[in-house]
Design a protein around this motif. Sequence first.
Motif, mmCIF file in Angstrom:
data_model
loop_
_atom_site.group_PDB
_atom_site.id
_atom_site.type_symbol
_atom_site.label_atom_id
_atom_site.label_comp_id
_atom_site.label_asym_id
_atom_site.label_seq_id
_atom_site.Cartn_x
_atom_site.Cartn_y
_atom_site.Cartn_z
ATOM 1 N N MET A 1 21.759 37.538 129.542
ATOM 2 C CA MET A 1 23.351 37.978 129.833
ATOM 3 C C MET A 1 24.014 37.154 130.934
ATOM 4 S SD MET A 1 24.208 41.229 130.780
ATOM 5 C CE MET A 1 24.343 42.677 129.071
ATOM 6 N N ILE A 2 24.910 36.854 130.822
ATOM 7 C CA ILE A 2 25.364 35.662 131.151
ATOM 8 C C ILE A 2 26.863 36.379 131.641
ATOM 9 C CG2 ILE A 2 27.145 34.679 129.390
ATOM 10 C CD1 ILE A 2 26.005 31.773 130.975
ATOM 11 N N LEU A 8 31.565 39.254 129.614
ATOM 12 C CA LEU A 8 30.136 39.253 129.852
ATOM 13 C C LEU A 8 29.863 38.742 128.451
ATOM 14 C CD1 LEU A 8 27.806 40.340 132.319
ATOM 15 C CD2 LEU A 8 27.704 42.396 131.274
ATOM 16 N N PHE A 9 28.521 38.344 128.196
ATOM 17 C CA PHE A 9 28.399 38.045 127.384
ATOM 18 C C PHE A 9 26.660 38.142 126.880
ATOM 19 C CE2 PHE A 9 32.251 35.959 127.559
ATOM 20 C CZ PHE A 9 32.592 36.302 126.701
ATOM 21 N N ILE A 10 25.772 38.151 126.199
ATOM 22 C CA ILE A 10 25.078 38.315 125.703
ATOM 23 C C ILE A 10 24.362 37.867 124.242
ATOM 24 C CG2 ILE A 10 24.896 41.080 124.403
ATOM 25 C CD1 ILE A 10 21.780 41.551 126.003
ATOM 26 N N SER A 11 23.245 36.845 124.294
ATOM 27 C CA SER A 11 22.208 36.703 123.143
ATOM 28 C C SER A 11 20.793 37.456 123.146
ATOM 29 C CB SER A 11 21.984 35.021 124.172
ATOM 30 O OG SER A 11 21.667 34.650 122.719
ATOM 31 N N VAL A 16 21.336 30.762 121.135
ATOM 32 C CA VAL A 16 21.990 30.172 119.774
ATOM 33 C C VAL A 16 23.331 31.539 119.621
ATOM 34 C CG1 VAL A 16 21.622 29.834 117.769
ATOM 35 C CG2 VAL A 16 19.698 29.673 118.665
ATOM 36 N N ARG A 17 23.610 31.798 119.396
ATOM 37 C CA ARG A 17 24.219 32.873 120.113
ATOM 38 C C ARG A 17 25.386 33.997 120.172
ATOM 39 N NH1 ARG A 17 22.768 33.422 113.864
ATOM 40 N NH2 ARG A 17 21.330 34.584 114.741
#
Length: 91
Positions: A1-2, A8-11, A16-17
């Motif tokens: 998570m960033i 806020l985004f999670i991979s 990769v995505r």
Amino acid sequence: MIGTQRGLFISDDGGVRWRDVSGVLKGRRASCIAFNRGHIFVGADDGLYLARDQSYSWRRIYVCTDTPDEVEAAEEVSDLAEPENTDVSGI
């Protein structure tokens, strides 16, 4: 998570995505993230947000104003468990 200035985004695949999980945090700068027993806390410019059990349904639990001395609880969160490990000496 960033957390970024855009939200806020999670991979789920090692970076990769990335998937946007911002919800109400969209467009707010997420400056810090903490995890505790299924709860996710995010500090943003306008307060502290909480999501439970990786639902990514964010609720603001503290409101920040322009003045640091003026912080108020948006709601009471009394059912959170104590942190499992509070030793930060090795960080």
